[in-house]
Scaffold this motif. Structure first.
Motif, PDB file in Angstrom:
ATOM      1  N   ASP A 133     -27.751  31.390  -6.638  1.00  0.00           N
ATOM      2  CA  ASP A 133     -27.780  30.635  -5.394  1.00  0.00           C
ATOM      3  C   ASP A 133     -27.306  31.580  -4.295  1.00  0.00           C
ATOM      4  O   ASP A 133     -26.111  31.859  -4.175  1.00  0.00           O
ATOM      5  N   THR A 134     -28.240  32.087  -3.524  1.00  0.00           N
ATOM      6  CA  THR A 134     -27.912  33.061  -2.482  1.00  0.00           C
ATOM      7  C   THR A 134     -27.466  32.398  -1.188  1.00  0.00           C
ATOM      8  O   THR A 134     -27.051  33.094  -0.268  1.00  0.00           O
ATOM      9  N   ALA A 135     -27.581  31.077  -1.115  1.00  0.00           N
ATOM     10  CA  ALA A 135     -27.254  30.331   0.113  1.00  0.00           C
ATOM     11  C   ALA A 135     -28.007  30.921   1.308  1.00  0.00           C
ATOM     12  O   ALA A 135     -27.506  30.931   2.419  1.00  0.00           O
ATOM     13  N   GLY A 136     -29.206  31.432   1.058  1.00  0.00           N
ATOM     14  CA  GLY A 136     -30.041  31.964   2.125  1.00  0.00           C
ATOM     15  C   GLY A 136     -29.735  33.386   2.542  1.00  0.00           C
ATOM     16  O   GLY A 136     -30.409  33.943   3.402  1.00  0.00           O
ATOM     17  N   GLU A 137     -28.726  33.996   1.956  1.00  0.00           N
ATOM     18  CA  GLU A 137     -28.359  35.370   2.313  1.00  0.00           C
ATOM     19  C   GLU A 137     -29.188  36.362   1.512  1.00  0.00           C
ATOM     20  O   GLU A 137     -29.526  36.113   0.372  1.00  0.00           O
ATOM     21  N   ARG A 138     -29.481  37.515   2.124  1.00  0.00           N
ATOM     22  CA  ARG A 138     -30.172  38.591   1.396  1.00  0.00           C
ATOM     23  C   ARG A 138     -29.165  39.279   0.487  1.00  0.00           C
ATOM     24  O   ARG A 138     -28.023  39.479   0.858  1.00  0.00           O
ATOM     25  N   ARG A 139     -29.604  39.612  -0.699  1.00  0.00           N
ATOM     26  CA  ARG A 139     -28.762  40.292  -1.685  1.00  0.00           C
ATOM     27  C   ARG A 139     -29.512  41.504  -2.210  1.00  0.00           C
ATOM     28  O   ARG A 139     -30.742  41.523  -2.219  1.00  0.00           O
ATOM     29  N   PRO A 140     -28.784  42.487  -2.728  1.00  0.00           N
ATOM     30  CA  PRO A 140     -29.465  43.630  -3.362  1.00  0.00           C
ATOM     31  C   PRO A 140     -30.279  43.145  -4.562  1.00  0.00           C
ATOM     32  O   PRO A 140     -29.888  42.204  -5.262  1.00  0.00           O
ATOM     33  N   SER A 141     -31.407  43.779  -4.798  1.00  0.00           N
ATOM     34  CA  SER A 141     -32.296  43.342  -5.876  1.00  0.00           C
ATOM     35  C   SER A 141     -31.593  43.335  -7.227  1.00  0.00           C
ATOM     36  O   SER A 141     -31.885  42.494  -8.073  1.00  0.00           O
ATOM     37  N   GLY A 142     -30.655  44.251  -7.459  1.00  0.00           N
ATOM     38  CA  GLY A 142     -29.936  44.295  -8.729  1.00  0.00           C
ATOM     39  C   GLY A 142     -29.098  43.057  -8.991  1.00  0.00           C
ATOM     40  O   GLY A 142     -28.789  42.744 -10.141  1.00  0.00           O
ATOM     41  N   ASP A 143     -28.731  42.329  -7.931  1.00  0.00           N
ATOM     42  CA  ASP A 143     -27.956  41.093  -8.082  1.00  0.00           C
ATOM     43  C   ASP A 143     -28.845  39.900  -8.444  1.00  0.00           C
ATOM     44  O   ASP A 143     -28.339  38.843  -8.808  1.00  0.00           O
ATOM     45  N   LEU A 144     -30.140  40.073  -8.318  1.00  0.00           N
ATOM     46  CA  LEU A 144     -31.069  38.938  -8.450  1.00  0.00           C
ATOM     47  C   LEU A 144     -31.903  38.995  -9.719  1.00  0.00           C
ATOM     48  O   LEU A 144     -32.955  38.369  -9.797  1.00  0.00           O
ATOM     49  N   PHE A 145     -31.419  39.706 -10.724  1.00  0.00           N
ATOM     50  CA  PHE A 145     -32.231  39.892 -11.931  1.00  0.00           C
ATOM     51  C   PHE A 145     -32.524  38.591 -12.659  1.00  0.00           C
ATOM     52  O   PHE A 145     -33.468  38.520 -13.430  1.00  0.00           O
ATOM     53  N   THR A 146     -31.752  37.534 -12.420  1.00  0.00           N
ATOM     54  CA  THR A 146     -32.040  36.248 -13.052  1.00  0.00           C
ATOM     55  C   THR A 146     -32.915  35.356 -12.183  1.00  0.00           C
ATOM     56  O   THR A 146     -33.222  34.230 -12.566  1.00  0.00           O
ATOM     57  N   GLY A 147     -33.327  35.843 -11.020  1.00  0.00           N
ATOM     58  CA  GLY A 147     -34.131  35.055 -10.100  1.00  0.00           C
ATOM     59  C   GLY A 147     -33.251  34.323  -9.104  1.00  0.00           C
ATOM     60  O   GLY A 147     -32.021  34.380  -9.166  1.00  0.00           O
ATOM     61  N   THR A 148     -33.907  33.621  -8.190  1.00  0.00           N
ATOM     62  CA  THR A 148     -33.201  32.864  -7.162  1.00  0.00           C
ATOM     63  C   THR A 148     -33.533  31.381  -7.279  1.00  0.00           C
ATOM     64  O   THR A 148     -34.567  31.007  -7.838  1.00  0.00           O
ATOM     65  N   VAL A 149     -32.671  30.561  -6.729  1.00  0.00           N
ATOM     66  CA  VAL A 149     -32.891  29.114  -6.760  1.00  0.00           C
ATOM     67  C   VAL A 149     -34.231  28.747  -6.119  1.00  0.00           C
ATOM     68  O   VAL A 149     -35.001  27.971  -6.702  1.00  0.00           O
ATOM     69  N   PRO A 150     -34.587  29.278  -4.928  1.00  0.00           N
ATOM     70  CA  PRO A 150     -35.893  28.913  -4.360  1.00  0.00           C
ATOM     71  C   PRO A 150     -37.082  29.286  -5.256  1.00  0.00           C
ATOM     72  O   PRO A 150     -38.051  28.539  -5.335  1.00  0.00           O
ATOM     73  N   LEU A 151     -37.008  30.432  -5.935  1.00  0.00           N
ATOM     74  CA  LEU A 151     -38.089  30.824  -6.859  1.00  0.00           C
ATOM     75  C   LEU A 151     -38.277  29.754  -7.925  1.00  0.00           C
ATOM     76  O   LEU A 151     -39.401  29.308  -8.186  1.00  0.00           O
ATOM     77  N   PHE A 152     -37.198  29.325  -8.538  1.00  0.00           N
ATOM     78  CA  PHE A 152     -37.284  28.319  -9.597  1.00  0.00           C
ATOM     79  C   PHE A 152     -37.685  26.947  -9.044  1.00  0.00           C
ATOM     80  O   PHE A 152     -38.474  26.232  -9.662  1.00  0.00           O
ATOM     81  N   ALA A 153     -37.160  26.583  -7.895  1.00  0.00           N
ATOM     82  CA  ALA A 153     -37.502  25.279  -7.300  1.00  0.00           C
ATOM     83  C   ALA A 153     -38.999  25.207  -6.984  1.00  0.00           C
ATOM     84  O   ALA A 153     -39.645  24.183  -7.250  1.00  0.00           O
ATOM     85  N   ARG A 154     -39.553  26.271  -6.423  1.00  0.00           N
ATOM     86  CA  ARG A 154     -40.997  26.283  -6.113  1.00  0.00           C
ATOM     87  C   ARG A 154     -41.845  26.153  -7.379  1.00  0.00           C
ATOM     88  O   ARG A 154     -42.969  25.660  -7.329  1.00  0.00           O
ATOM     89  N   ALA A 155     -41.306  26.568  -8.524  1.00  0.00           N
ATOM     90  CA  ALA A 155     -42.049  26.487  -9.792  1.00  0.00           C
ATOM     91  C   ALA A 155     -41.865  25.131 -10.479  1.00  0.00           C
ATOM     92  O   ALA A 155     -42.366  24.934 -11.583  1.00  0.00           O
ATOM     93  N   GLY A 156     -41.144  24.216  -9.843  1.00  0.00           N
ATOM     94  CA  GLY A 156     -40.982  22.881 -10.410  1.00  0.00           C
ATOM     95  C   GLY A 156     -39.706  22.672 -11.210  1.00  0.00           C
ATOM     96  O   GLY A 156     -39.535  21.629 -11.835  1.00  0.00           O
ATOM     97  N   PHE A 157     -38.802  23.644 -11.199  1.00  0.00           N
ATOM     98  CA  PHE A 157     -37.521  23.484 -11.877  1.00  0.00           C
ATOM     99  C   PHE A 157     -36.603  22.620 -11.017  1.00  0.00           C
ATOM    100  O   PHE A 157     -36.707  22.616  -9.786  1.00  0.00           O
ATOM    101  N   HIS A 158     -35.713  21.906 -11.651  1.00  0.00           N
ATOM    102  CA  HIS A 158     -34.712  21.111 -10.931  1.00  0.00           C
ATOM    103  C   HIS A 158     -33.315  21.543 -11.374  1.00  0.00           C
ATOM    104  O   HIS A 158     -33.143  22.100 -12.462  1.00  0.00           O
ATOM    105  N   GLU A 159     -32.342  21.283 -10.520  1.00  0.00           N
ATOM    106  CA  GLU A 159     -30.970  21.633 -10.859  1.00  0.00           C
ATOM    107  C   GLU A 159     -30.508  20.766 -12.026  1.00  0.00           C
ATOM    108  O   GLU A 159     -30.581  19.547 -11.976  1.00  0.00           O
TER     109      GLU A 159
END
Length: 184
Positions: free
Chosen positions: A142-168
């Motif tokens: 959950d990046t809270a809309g902030e940009r992060r280094p790509s190495g911090d995002l290896f598990t993906g981001t909440v928006p990526l999963f939400a757009r694919a139909g995942f829910h919290e």
């Protein structure tokens, strides 16, 4: 873009994509598969090669023509012992049948921000469903809309999963990762 499961005959493509450093700090996508106490001593390249060689589910490779451009790890949740013991995520019991996990993404830098991760996530869900999964979980940041280094995002981001139909599914009190699920 063509997305296919990693098999022994495609292992050289994973090596080409990950490069000599194994994608990130010699991880070779073994972070969740190796206990923390064993991490420093692990030969992660050999370990993942062994898993692939045994025909176990490991993940999917994305290709642009013949060039490997992206990767996602997807396998039954019990394949990830560190994930199961995570005090941050506090997952449901390990014996919850049929749950598959999407634990990692690696996109070649020339292909980032071009929809490769989204295509891989969709393909991971479809692949897990062909294997009889009851649910697919991810553990995005959950990046809270902030940009992060790509190495911090290896598990993906909440928006990526939400757009694919995942829910919290669960939001642990500590940490930035949350548990998201896809189920039909």
């Amino acid at each position: 873009m063509n997305i296919v499961p990693l098999t022994p005959d495609r292992f050289a493509d994973l090596e080409r994509l990950f490069g000599p450093n194994g994608a990130n700090s010699s991880c070779w996508c073994m972070w969740w598969r190796v206990a923390a106490k064993d991490w420093q001593a692990a030969d992660n390249r050999a370990a993942i090669a062994g898993i692939v060689g045994r025909g176990e589910p490991v993940g999917l490779l994305a290709y642009d023509a013949d060039e490997p451009v992206g990767w996602t790890a997807v396998a039954p949740r019990p394949a990830y012992p560190r994930l199961l013991r995570s005090q941050t995520l506090r997952l449901a019991p390990a014996d919850e049948p049929g749950v598959w996990s999407v634990t990692c993404f690696y996109i070649h830098r020339r292909y980032r921000r071009k929809g490769v991760a989204a295509a891989l996530l969709d393909a991971a869900v479809a692949h897990a469903e062909t294997q009889g999964t009851t649910a697919v979980e991810g553990y995005p940041v959950d990046t809270a809309g902030e940009r992060r280094p790509s190495g911090d995002l290896f598990t993906g981001t909440v928006p990526l999963f939400a757009r694919a139909g995942f829910h919290e599914h669960a939001r642990p009190a500590t940490g930035r990762r949350i548990v998201m699920r896809f189920s039909r």
